[in-house]
Write an enzyme that holds these catalytic residues in place. Structure first.
Site, PDB file in Angstrom:
ATOM      1  N   VAL A 102       0.859  -1.175   0.000  1.00 24.12           N
ATOM      2  CA  VAL A 102       0.000   0.000   0.000  1.00 24.12           C
ATOM      3  C   VAL A 102       0.897   1.228   0.000  1.00 24.12           C
ATOM      4  O   VAL A 102       1.877   1.286   0.749  1.00 24.12           O
ATOM      5  CB  VAL A 102      -0.924   0.029   1.230  1.00 24.12           C
ATOM      6  CG1 VAL A 102      -1.844   1.244   1.189  1.00 24.12           C
ATOM      7  CG2 VAL A 102      -1.738  -1.258   1.334  1.00 24.12           C
ATOM      8  N   CYS A 103       0.585   2.187  -0.867  1.00 28.53           N
ATOM      9  CA  CYS A 103       1.300   3.460  -0.889  1.00 28.53           C
ATOM     10  C   CYS A 103       2.803   3.219  -1.094  1.00 28.53           C
ATOM     11  O   CYS A 103       3.204   2.420  -1.930  1.00 28.53           O
ATOM     12  CB  CYS A 103       0.997   4.215   0.397  1.00 28.53           C
ATOM     13  SG  CYS A 103       1.415   5.963   0.398  1.00 28.53           S
ATOM     14  N   SER A 104       3.645   3.869  -0.306  1.00 29.56           N
ATOM     15  CA  SER A 104       5.092   3.760  -0.496  1.00 29.56           C
ATOM     16  C   SER A 104       5.669   2.457   0.039  1.00 29.56           C
ATOM     17  O   SER A 104       6.890   2.263   0.012  1.00 29.56           O
ATOM     18  CB  SER A 104       5.804   4.942   0.157  1.00 29.56           C
ATOM     19  OG  SER A 104       5.521   5.012   1.543  1.00 29.56           O
TER      20      SER A 104
END
Length: 317
Positions: A102-104
């Site tokens: 998720v995300c970075s």
């Protein structure tokens, strides 16, 4: 029973963890025996999220259970990751049946060498870095999530919820995923190829009032005459001056902006209404179903009818 193992570290983004975990936990409540959710840190001790919350894990790396779904969130802690965390991911990632970021969190998987040769996405703010530092990774900065075999990567924060819902639907079927989505008051299936930003967010907001008003007019009237000449008249500018000023202040041409607004509007109507393709094509300014079909195939790789079949919620009986 699928074990979802969420990795925690100092500086983790709390919603990257809690969003997907709430989805999987909701599915477990609706169909007991589907998921077992566990969290893990390097030493089994608590960590502090980027927002200041303290999270207490279930396990340390040493005693963590085997993961069906290994969930790697993002956050400030991915900027200079703990080498021990990267080493553990390098060892455990290939053992998981499904690898999710998720995300970075994609940065951690890339550091562990788990994304080489794979197509991925991440938060828009780190995609350039991901591509630069890891040239063997195919980075697509546009979608909200990307599936590549047993690897699933998502963009920023709330897109982790969209991805988790897609995985729950894959694991348990549409009814359970729909129940979870209703409970969380979110869309059941925001398609993964949906862009991270809408047309209004992708384009800059014009500084001058007449151009801002034109941007708003386009959004509210996708079926109107949105030719450069008509829009220029609304802004009280010559067509040539209007086209130059619009591009200078928004970063895109009037034509591209109109195309994106119309496509977004058509997608919403296909997902949320029972209107026919011909009716929707007129309402969105395409004029003919064939013109709308060409726009869908060119941008989304699928025809409107197929898009509706895949993404419109099934009727509730």
């Amino acid at each position: 029973m699928r074990t979802v193992l969420a990795v925690l570290f100092d500086g983790v983004q709390s919603l990257d963890v809690s969003g997907p975990v709430e989805v999987f936990n909701g599915a477990e409540r609706h169909r007991p025996g589907t998921y077992r959710i566990r969290t893990v840190t390097a030493d089994g001790g608590p960590v502090r999220t980027s927002s200041g919350l303290t999270l207490v894990p279930d396990h340390s790396f040493a005693d963590a259970p085997a993961a069906h779904t290994l969930l790697v969130p993002g956050g400030e802690g991915t900027r200079r990751p703990d080498p021990g965390l990267v080493d553990w991911l390098r060892e455990q990632g290939p053992r998981a049946e499904r690898l999710v970021s998720v995300c970075s969190g994609a940065l951690l998987l890339a550091e562990a060498g788990l994304l080489d040769g794979r197509r991925v996405t991440s938060h828009w703010s780190v995609c350039a870095r991901l591509a630069r530092d890891h040239p063997a990774v195919e980075v697509d900065p546009d979608p909200i999530f990307v599936r590549d075999g047993n690897l699933a990567t998502s963009a920023g924060v709330t897109s982790g919820i969209d991805l988790a819902l897609a995985l729950v639907e894959e694991d348990t079927g549409r009814d359970v995923a729909l129940s979870v989505a209703r409970h969380l008051v979110v869309f059941l299936r925001r398609p993964g190829n949906q862009a991270q930003f809408s047309a209004q967010l992708t384009a800059q907001t014009a500084r001058r009032e007449p151009l801002r008003e034109v941007q708003q007019w386009i959004t509210e009237h996708p079926g109107a005459d949105l030719s450069v000449e008509a829009l220029a008249a609304r802004a009280r500018l010559s067509p040539r001056h209007f086209a130059r000023a619009f591009h200078a202040e928004t970063g895109t041409t009037p034509g591209r902006y109109v195309d994106r607004v119309r496509l977004e509007h058509a997608r919403r109507l296909l997902e949320d209404t029972a209107g026919g393709v011909e009716e929707i094509s007129r309402a969105c300014g395409y004029g003919t179903p064939e013109a709308m079909r060409r726009a869908f195939v060119r941008t989304l790789g699928t025809a409107p009818a197929e898009y509706r079949r895949r993404f419109r919620p099934a009727p509730v009986h």
